[in-house]
Every structure is written in C-alpha cells, then in structure tokens.
Design an enzyme around this catalytic site. Structure first.
Site, PDB file in Angstrom:
ATOM      1  N   GLU A 277       0.697  24.647   5.993  1.00  0.00           N
ATOM      2  CA  GLU A 277       0.802  25.321   4.971  1.00  0.00           C
ATOM      3  C   GLU A 277       2.329  25.588   4.286  1.00  0.00           C
ATOM      4  O   GLU A 277       2.203  25.504   3.227  1.00  0.00           O
ATOM      5  CB  GLU A 277       0.459  26.839   5.519  1.00  0.00           C
ATOM      6  CG  GLU A 277      -1.259  26.906   5.760  1.00  0.00           C
ATOM      7  CD  GLU A 277      -1.732  28.108   6.149  1.00  0.00           C
ATOM      8  OE1 GLU A 277      -0.964  29.227   5.962  1.00  0.00           O
ATOM      9  OE2 GLU A 277      -2.684  28.059   6.814  1.00  0.00           O
ATOM     10  N   GLU A 278       3.083  25.215   5.394  1.00  0.00           N
ATOM     11  CA  GLU A 278       4.622  25.227   4.351  1.00  0.00           C
ATOM     12  C   GLU A 278       4.662  24.073   3.442  1.00  0.00           C
ATOM     13  O   GLU A 278       5.022  24.436   2.246  1.00  0.00           O
ATOM     14  CB  GLU A 278       5.798  24.978   5.494  1.00  0.00           C
ATOM     15  CG  GLU A 278       6.888  24.832   4.979  1.00  0.00           C
ATOM     16  CD  GLU A 278       8.178  24.876   6.124  1.00  0.00           C
ATOM     17  OE1 GLU A 278       7.914  25.561   7.197  1.00  0.00           O
ATOM     18  OE2 GLU A 278       9.227  24.613   5.848  1.00  0.00           O
ATOM     19  N   ARG A 279       3.963  22.955   3.654  1.00  0.00           N
ATOM     20  CA  ARG A 279       4.164  21.800   2.888  1.00  0.00           C
ATOM     21  C   ARG A 279       3.274  21.783   1.706  1.00  0.00           C
ATOM     22  O   ARG A 279       3.666  21.716   0.530  1.00  0.00           O
ATOM     23  CB  ARG A 279       3.883  20.507   3.657  1.00  0.00           C
ATOM     24  CG  ARG A 279       5.062  20.255   4.475  1.00  0.00           C
ATOM     25  CD  ARG A 279       4.841  19.282   5.531  1.00  0.00           C
ATOM     26  NE  ARG A 279       6.008  19.227   6.452  1.00  0.00           N
ATOM     27  CZ  ARG A 279       6.076  18.641   7.676  1.00  0.00           C
ATOM     28  NH1 ARG A 279       5.160  17.988   8.112  1.00  0.00           N
ATOM     29  NH2 ARG A 279       7.332  18.600   8.392  1.00  0.00           N
TER      30      ARG A 279
ATOM     31  N   CYS B 229       5.161  24.413  -0.584  1.00  0.00           N
ATOM     32  CA  CYS B 229       6.312  23.885  -1.373  1.00  0.00           C
ATOM     33  C   CYS B 229       5.917  23.038  -2.287  1.00  0.00           C
ATOM     34  O   CYS B 229       6.547  22.756  -3.585  1.00  0.00           O
ATOM     35  CB  CYS B 229       7.011  22.469  -0.315  1.00  0.00           C
ATOM     36  SG  CYS B 229       7.812  23.289   1.115  1.00  0.00           S
TER      37      CYS B 229
END
Ligand SMILES: Cc1cc2nc3c(=O)[nH]c(=O)nc-3n(C[C@H](O)[C@H](O)[C@H](O)COP(=O)(O)OP(=O)(O)OC[C@H]3O[C@@H](n4cnc5c(N)ncnc54)[C@H](O)[C@@H]3O)c2cc1C
Length: 390
Positions: free
Chosen positions: A246-248, A251
């Site tokens: 999810e972070e990527r 981003c």
C-alpha cells in the site's frame, strides 16, 4: 479504472480542505520545518478522510483501495511533498497491518483514534544500520512477564517528533532474519510527553520535504504490553512487506497530480517568458520535452490505475506496485529537473514551486524502498535473480 461520483466527491472535499487549510500555510511550515500534524489530521479526520479504506467498525468508510488512491492523487494539489507524505504515513504506511491483523483491543485503542485524527502515528522500520535491507534491523523486544522490553534505534522516522505511537518492527527472537520479526504498537507520548525510555535523539535536517519532521529515535528498555503485538509473533517481516504494497501504491498515486502540476506550471511560464523575439514555448525543443514528460506521467497513471484495479480485485500486486513505485521515483527526478531547466535562474531560486518539487521529489527514489530495491524485487519476480536462501 473508472472514477465514480463518490470518488469525485471525496476528491472535491479534500481539495477544498487543501485550498482552505493547507496551501495558505505551506510556506510558513516549510520555514518552520514542521507542520502541525495534530491540527491537520483532526481536520481531515472530521471530514472522514483518514479511514476511507479502513473498517467502519473503527470509524472508517469501509471503501476499497481505489478510494485511497483517489485521495492520494488529490494530495498532489498540496504545494509541497512533506505534508502529503505525513498524511500518507498515517493512512497508508503505519496503519494497514494494524487494520488487517490487529486485535480488537489494538484497533479500538490505536486505529479508531488514528482514523478520527485524534492521534498521530509513525512507522518505524529503518534504523541507522538497516534501510534497504529490512532483515538487518537490530531493535529488540525481549519478554519480561506480560511485557515486551524494547531497546534499539529507529532512523528517518516521518512524523516521529509529534507522533503519539509507532508501529515498530522489532526482533522478538534470535531465529532466521525473516521469521524473527514482529510488528508492535508502541505508545510514544502520554499527555504530550515522551514515554519513559524514548528519546528523540535528533531532528534530521534534509534537502527537501521540509514541512515533514524526520527523527532519529532511541528506545532504552521501553515497556510495552505483549498484547500490543500485531497479529502473530514472528510474522512481522511478512506483514511489513504486505504493508509496503500500500505504501508503494500510495507513493505512485500521490505523485500523479504534483507531476502534472509541475508540467502545467512550466507550460504557463514558457508561454509567458519572452526570448529571441518569441516566447520560450515557441521553441520546438521545449514543446517536445514537455509533451514527452506528459506522456511519461500518463503512462505512470495507467500503470498505477492498473495496479490498484488488480489490488481491489484481490490479486497479489507486488510486481505492479513495484513497477509503479520505480517509475514514480524516476519521474520525480526527471520531470522537476527538466522543468526547472526551462525556468532558468528563476528555477534555481529557493521559493520557486518547481525548485521545491525538485528537492522534495528526490526522496521518491530513496524512501519506501530505493529504486535499486524495486529493481531487485522485479529481477526476482522475472526469475533473473535468485531469491536469497536464509
Ligand atoms: C525523508 C525520509 C523519510 C523517511 N521516512 C521513513 C519512515 O517514516 N519510516 C521508516 O521506517 N523509514 C523511513 N525512511 C527511510 C527510508 O525508507 C530509507 O532511507 C530507505 O529505505 C533507504 O535506506 P537507507 O537510507 O538506509 O539506505 P541504504 O539501505 O544504505 O542504501 C543506500 C543506497 O544503496 C543503493 N542500494 C540499496 N540496495 C541496493 C541493491 N540491492 N543493489 C544496488 N544498490 C542498492 C540505493 O541506491 C540506496 O539509496 C525515510 C527516509 C527519508 C530520507
């Protein structure tokens, strides 16, 4: 991926909040090297924007990840990278594992207040001696009675100078590096004061992302109840790798609007700027470069939407999220750099919007997994590189 009326309404609500409560103050926060995270998060929490993809039982909206992506994209209207990053940490980096694997008690005590905007969270993975190689972290949580006793250091931690809690990756045993780690919820402040054993060793000065505070944090025998463990002990490495998905995606999605803005600002500037008896925009070189950049940004958009579409469908999107993060890192370097050139001396001034993007955007190739880490993951998926045996 098609945006519905609901996606658009969420984007409108957030855009209004950004125009009224964030953008007018960004310059002042950049100078102060700190945004008021509690105030901003409370405002966003009151609008229901911090828990779009989180369960309704804890104050979330229970929507699928396409709504999180729509939000991330809209955050690109903010005139700096630091504020979106601080918000993204709360919604997409420090809370996905908590929401997915946390106990009822943890979700009630940590997730619900984070969604309401009553608390500020941070994610503690990186250390002075371990960033790209997450398996090499040294922070330890040893058991003592019903508690974990945590010692170690966490470096580069976004929001950590204001955070009420950290979702912290620690070693809970001496076993193999991918099976000895756990995610633990660590309260950092009570009534605004740091908990015993936690020290902010340094506020790190950076070349960009100035509105966002970044800290080096020491932990010396910090006691945390063992029930603050997220999910299974020893599964922390896997949980963190999942959380990175999810972070990527975040981003990649969060850079689409800001990259588009950078190109649009530069088109306007090039049309106004006069040289050699014409406007800068009359130079075919300038036209072609800007057209090419737009094509690149729209390719990233297509890739990101595809990744999110598959994620929503329940597929493992490691490959797609990794490619989107890699491409976002690359474009956050090439787009502001190319645009800055067309602003001439004005692009080299501190206050210029494009020069801020040039500084802030540089992080995208380093944070949340450097470009080379993304390439390493892709090489393994493609079968070019061997997976490490540990
Ligand atoms: C402003 C900022 C905010 C951050 N926020 C957080 C946060 O909130 N929480 C958190 O846990 N971390 C955070 N980080 C840390 C970030 O995730 C790390 O900086 C990143 O993972 C890189 O780790 P490192 O700095 O230790 O670099 P290293 O791991 O030492 O890597 C150095 C360089 O080596 C190269 N490299 C790495 N691996 C390979 C490879 N396999 N092959 C070839 N080259 C390679 C890359 O170019 C990389 O940039 C933040 C960092 C910054 C700068």
């Amino acid at each position: 991926m098609q945006f519905t009326h609901e996606h658009r309404e969420i984007q409108k609500t957030l855009k209004r909040y950004i125009d009224e409560h964030i953008n007018p103050h960004v310059d002042e926060w950049e100078v102060a090297e700190m945004m008021p995270a509690h105030d901003i998060f409370k405002g966003l929490g009151d609008l229901g924007l911090l828990g779009l993809t989180k369960p309704e039982a804890y104050g979330g909206a229970g929507l699928d990840y396409s709504y999180g992506m729509a939000m991330a994209e809209t955050l690109g209207h903010i005139h700096c990278g630091g504020v979106p990053m601080a918000i993204g940490v709360q919604t997409d980096m420090a809370t996905p594992a908590l929401a997915r694997f946390g106990s009822e008690e943890l979700k009630r005590d940590f997730l619900a207040p984070a969604i309401a905007g009553d608390t500020v969270g941070c994610i503690g993975v990186s250390e002075p001696g371990a960033g790209s190689d997450v398996s090499a972290i040294k922070s330890v949580a040893r058991k003592d009675g019903d508690d974990y006793v945590i010692s170690g250091q966490k470096m580069w931690i976004t929001n950590s100078l204001q955070a009420d809690w950290m979702c912290m990756l620690v070693n809970t045993s001496d076993g193999p590096a991918h099976k000895n780690k756990s995610l633990v919820m660590v309260p950092m402040r009570e009534n605004g004061k740091l908990v015993k054993g936690i020290e902010v060793a340094q506020k790190i000065r950076k070349i960009g992302m100035h509105s966002s505070d970044t800290g080096l944090i020491y932990f010396d025998e910090v006691r945390v109840p063992q029930r603050y463990l997220i999910g299974q002990e020893g599964a922390g490495f896997i949980y963190q790798m999942q959380q990175f998905q999810e972070e990527r995606l975040w981003c990649a999605a969060s850079t689409l609007q800001s990259l588009s803005n950078c190109i649009e600002w530069t088109v306007e500037w090039a049309q106004e700027r006069k040289l050699f008896g014409a406007s800068l925009a009359d130079q075919q070189w300038v036209q072609f470069k800007l057209a090419e950049l737009k094509t690149e940004v729209e390719s990233l958009r297509a890739l990101t939407y595809l990744a999110v579409e598959r994620y929503v469908a329940g597929e493992d999107v490691t490959e797609w999220a990794t490619m989107a993060k890699l491409k976002a890192g690359r474009l956050n370097r090439v787009v502001p750099d190319t645009c800055l050139q067309f602003w001439g001396g004005m692009g080299f001034t501190w206050e210029n919007k494009v020069s801020r993007m040039y500084r802030d955007g540089r992080l995208a190739s380093i944070g949340g997994g450097a470009d080379e880490v993304m390439l390493g993951i892709l090489s393994k998926i493609m079968g070019i590189a061997k997976r490490p045996v540990k």
